[in-house]
Design a protein around this motif. Structure first.
Motif: not given
Length: 234
Positions: A3-18
């Motif tokens: 899970e540390d691979l994902l710690k620097d990314f905001n999944p909700f912001d990405i979902f909104d953008a896509e």
């Protein structure tokens, strides 16, 4: 931890953008654009929209804790498994006005994104695989939306490309680790080094992403054993 691979990314912001990328693209299509084939075999661009709209039945069932009820309902009409479910969602919407399908997806997906963000990364969500963290499930949705955006040819601006590729590499690496895939993966400054059963391959970041979502062209020279093992998100 993976899970540390994902710690620097905001999944909700990405979902909104896509989701916004797909919405902009779908909103500008004419009839010929809707009929154009997508990268999803057998599906037009319109079919991809229908798939996304129908998928919200599952997304909302996850949020409502009614996944098993939904699966029982669709089983009553002969739908078993995700592939059947996806095709059924598309068939059910083929005779509807495309404007109605777009409005359905836009509304239902907006609700999904709002509710998942409100729950937060660490809350648990009901899924077919059992309770699963909302943040991680959102990363899965992020990958699917980015993949389908590419499938239909939705534009990606030059300033987005690098960051978009980096989070997709991270999601691919995480899911491979989550699934305990029998592949070694090392990320260098400019490529992904992979090894499966003693067979090695160096892929660019975009190639690695395409491999994880099952979109690497058949003509690519990477050993098929590596390609099949890297496919983890489609």
């Amino acid at each position: 931890m993976a899970e540390d691979l994902l710690k620097d990314f905001n999944p909700f912001d990405i979902f909104d953008a896509e989701a916004a990328r797909l919405d902009r693209y779908f909103s500008g299509l004419d009839e010929a654009g809707w009929r154009r084939p997508s990268r999803c075999e057998g599906w037009s661009v319109r079919d991809v929209l229908a798939h996304l709209a129908g998928e919200e039945l599952y997304n909302h069932a996850c949020l409502d804790g009614t996944v098993h009820d939904l699966m029982a309902q669709v089983a009553d009409v002969g739908v078993t498994g995700f592939n059947d479910f996806n095709e059924w969602c598309v068939r059910e919407r083929r005779d509807l006005p495309v404007e109605d399908v777009l409005a359905e997806w836009r509304t239902k997906n907006g609700e999904t994104r709002e509710r998942m963000r409100a729950l937060g990364r660490d809350a648990l969500l009901d899924t077919m695989a059992g309770p699963y963290p909302v943040g991680l499930q959102t990363f899965h949705y992020d990958s699917e939306y980015a993949t389908h955006a590419d499938d239909v040819g939705a534009p990606v601006s030059d300033h987005e490309i690098d960051d978009r590729t980096l989070w997709r590499v991270a999601v691919g690496r995480f899911v491979l680790a989550e699934q305990d895939a029998k592949v070694q993966v090392e990320q260098t400054a400019d490529e992904m080094w992979t090894a499966v059963d003693g067979v090695t391959a160096a892929l660019s970041y975009p190639e690695f992403v395409e491999a994880t979502v099952g979109r690497l062209p058949a003509s690519h020279e990477v050993d098929p054993r590596v390609v099949s093992t890297l496919r983890c998100l489609a």
